[in-house]
Design a protein around this motif. Structure first.
Motif, mmCIF file in Angstrom:
data_model
loop_
_atom_site.group_PDB
_atom_site.id
_atom_site.type_symbol
_atom_site.label_atom_id
_atom_site.label_comp_id
_atom_site.label_asym_id
_atom_site.label_seq_id
_atom_site.Cartn_x
_atom_site.Cartn_y
_atom_site.Cartn_z
ATOM 1 N N UNK A 107 0.855 -1.190 0.000
ATOM 2 C CA UNK A 107 0.000 0.000 0.000
ATOM 3 C C UNK A 107 0.889 1.238 0.000
ATOM 4 N N UNK A 108 0.385 2.320 -0.574
ATOM 5 C CA UNK A 108 1.140 3.582 -0.608
ATOM 6 C C UNK A 108 1.618 3.977 0.791
ATOM 7 N N UNK A 109 0.786 3.716 1.800
ATOM 8 C CA UNK A 109 1.147 4.100 3.179
ATOM 9 C C UNK A 109 2.396 3.362 3.655
ATOM 10 N N UNK A 110 2.658 2.165 3.125
ATOM 11 C CA UNK A 110 3.903 1.463 3.493
ATOM 12 C C UNK A 110 5.123 2.299 3.104
ATOM 13 N N UNK B 263 -4.348 13.204 -2.678
ATOM 14 C CA UNK B 263 -3.627 13.870 -1.593
ATOM 15 C C UNK B 263 -2.914 15.129 -2.052
ATOM 16 N N UNK B 264 -3.261 15.614 -3.249
ATOM 17 C CA UNK B 264 -2.627 16.836 -3.781
ATOM 18 C C UNK B 264 -3.520 18.031 -3.437
ATOM 19 N N UNK B 265 -3.103 18.872 -2.476
ATOM 20 C CA UNK B 265 -3.978 19.957 -2.024
ATOM 21 C C UNK B 265 -4.365 20.924 -3.137
ATOM 22 N N UNK B 266 -3.475 21.109 -4.131
ATOM 23 C CA UNK B 266 -3.764 22.082 -5.196
ATOM 24 C C UNK B 266 -5.015 21.715 -5.977
ATOM 25 N N UNK B 267 -5.413 20.436 -5.980
ATOM 26 C CA UNK B 267 -6.601 20.025 -6.737
ATOM 27 C C UNK B 267 -7.897 20.390 -6.004
ATOM 28 N N UNK B 268 -7.818 20.628 -4.691
ATOM 29 C CA UNK B 268 -9.053 20.687 -3.895
ATOM 30 C C UNK B 268 -9.927 21.909 -4.189
ATOM 31 N N UNK B 269 -9.347 23.131 -4.330
ATOM 32 C CA UNK B 269 -10.215 24.260 -4.651
ATOM 33 C C UNK B 269 -10.941 24.048 -5.983
ATOM 34 N N UNK B 270 -10.253 23.476 -6.968
ATOM 35 C CA UNK B 270 -10.882 23.198 -8.267
ATOM 36 C C UNK B 270 -11.967 22.148 -8.121
ATOM 37 N N UNK B 271 -11.682 21.119 -7.305
ATOM 38 C CA UNK B 271 -12.669 20.060 -7.101
ATOM 39 C C UNK B 271 -13.936 20.633 -6.469
ATOM 40 N N UNK B 272 -13.781 21.529 -5.505
ATOM 41 C CA UNK B 272 -14.955 22.127 -4.853
ATOM 42 C C UNK B 272 -15.842 22.847 -5.867
ATOM 43 N N UNK B 273 -15.192 23.536 -6.836
ATOM 44 C CA UNK B 273 -15.961 24.265 -7.857
ATOM 45 C C UNK B 273 -16.777 23.338 -8.741
ATOM 46 N N UNK C 140 -7.087 11.099 0.417
ATOM 47 C CA UNK C 140 -5.648 10.968 0.171
ATOM 48 C C UNK C 140 -4.808 11.192 1.422
ATOM 49 N N UNK C 141 -3.489 11.010 1.264
ATOM 50 C CA UNK C 141 -2.538 11.289 2.348
ATOM 51 C C UNK C 141 -2.048 12.719 2.138
ATOM 52 N N UNK C 142 -2.608 13.670 2.887
ATOM 53 C CA UNK C 142 -2.331 15.086 2.655
ATOM 54 C C UNK C 142 -1.147 15.571 3.480
ATOM 55 N N UNK C 143 -0.362 16.477 2.902
ATOM 56 C CA UNK C 143 0.663 17.124 3.726
ATOM 57 C C UNK C 143 -0.037 18.028 4.743
#
Ligand code: ZN
Ligand code: ZN
Length: 364
Positions: free
Chosen positions: A44-47, A257-267, A279-282
């Motif tokens: 898994x990515x988390x590993x 987990x890419x924060x830059x996508x989130x404002x666009x996703x909300x729109x 996702x695994x967010x910073x």
């Protein structure tokens, strides 16, 4: 006291290190533990996040948290499995806090210490290299090994005829994507779903959206081969850039987990639509158009492990697998345990969606 057993385990010596196979000894199970002879374990990515030290796991230590195998010994207080049972292992929880009581163990008060810190209970057994304790009990299992000590709460009994090499990843990656769709969002027939990211979690969300009879299932990813696979698994449209995603959607699931996508996703959300953060967010804030969330009745929900109780949800997923609705063979590729570094490299490059290690060839 029974003698300790020899186990072959993939040990990471320090943060950022490699996985190398090493012989350790494993204790007999404590009163609430279950010793499992591991047959298969998903990567898994988390590993990789844990290996790199981004989470404070103990080193040297043994990772691996999508284990499946056969119960070999149980502690005195374990009643729901017996030696010889086939089991899937999932994440670990306390069983007594409010979230656990509500069958939401992903939000357990002790989720962090029990899954990332590998914290052992007073009477729990663990792994040893001579007299040195080796970090174990990651996600209550540490299943990159030929034997694992899990717990009564995180082993789920399954029928003996089922293929462990395909079902092992149900315990983390698959349940995360499918649980988000079926349990947290409760996607309804005819609704629209966009999935950001076509890894194991995202493609599981696509398969689950088809199970939920969503009318539009849109997958976004940068890799063409993942989009192609997404269409095979149920995506009705695929896109490579979020700007070009047609809107609106009743549900958007971010697995990147890419924060830059989130404002666009909300729109792109419909009125009363929900954005699920999987996702695994910073640990950084992201800008939020609060007015558009408020005035359109939009929701944002965080999701850990799909928001499910593995004891209840894994049997449901297995029914879907048996009915042909979860074609896991399309996303799983198996590797011998000794090829763990290759499996991890293929996961990190994106070449393979879900590598699964097979331990049997390595049993000592
Ligand atoms: Zn709890
Ligand atoms: Zn995982």
């Amino acid at each position: 006291m029974a003698e300790a057993l020899i186990v072959e385990a993939a040990v990471v010596e320090q943060a950022g290190g490699r996985f190398h196979l090493s012989r350790l000894s494993i204790d007999p199970p404590g009163p609430t533990q279950v010793r499992v002879r591991v047959k298969a374990c998903g990567v898994c990515h988390t590993d990789m996040v844990m290996r790199d030290g981004a989470l404070p796991v103990p080193f040297p230590g043994v990772l691996g948290h999508e284990g499946a195998g056969v119960v070999e010994a149980v502690g005195a207080q374990v009643t729901h499995v017996v030696p010889g049972d086939s089991v899937l292992m999932s994440f670990h929880s306390c069983g007594v806090c409010a979230a656990c009581h509500d069958h939401q163990p992903g939000y357990c008060d002790e989720f962090f210490p029990r899954n990332f810190l590998g914290q052992l209970g007073r009477d729990d057994g663990g792994l040893w290299r001579k007299d040195q304790r080796i970090g174990s009990n990651i996600f209550g299992q540490s299943a990159f090994a030929t034997y694992a000590l899990a717990h009564s709460d995180n082993v789920v009994k399954i029928d003996a005829d089922l293929p462990l090499e395909l079902l092992a990843p149900l315990g983390c990656g698959i349940q995360t994507g499918a649980g988000t769709v079926l349990e947290t969002l409760k996607v309804q027939p005819g609704q629209s779903v966009a999935v950001l990211g076509g890894g194991a979690v995202g493609l599981s969300a696509v398969m689950a959206a088809r199970i939920a009879k969503a009318a539009r299932i849109v997958l976004l990813d940068r890799h063409c081969h993942r989009l192609e696979l997404g269409r095979e698994l149920g995506a009705t449209e695929t896109w490579e850039a979020i700007e070009s995603l047609p809107d609106p959607f009743d549900h958007i699931i971010d697995t990147t987990g890419v924060p830059a996508l989130l404002p666009l996703a909300l729109e792109k959300l419909a009125p009363r639509g929900t954005l699920a953060l999987v996702g695994a967010y910073p640990p950084h804030p992201f800008p939020l158009d609060a007015a558009s969330v408020m005035s359109m009745g939009r929701r944002i929900v965080g999701v850990v492990e799909g928001g499910i109780d593995p004891q209840r949800f894994l049997p449901i997923l297995i029914e879907h697998y048996r009915a042909g609705n979860l074609p896991l063979e399309k996303i799983v590729r198996t590797y011998p345990f000794s090829a763990i570094e290759q499996a991890v490299a293929d996961s990190e490059s994106g070449a393979v969606i879900k590598p699964v290690l097979l331990m049997d060839a390595q049993i000592l």
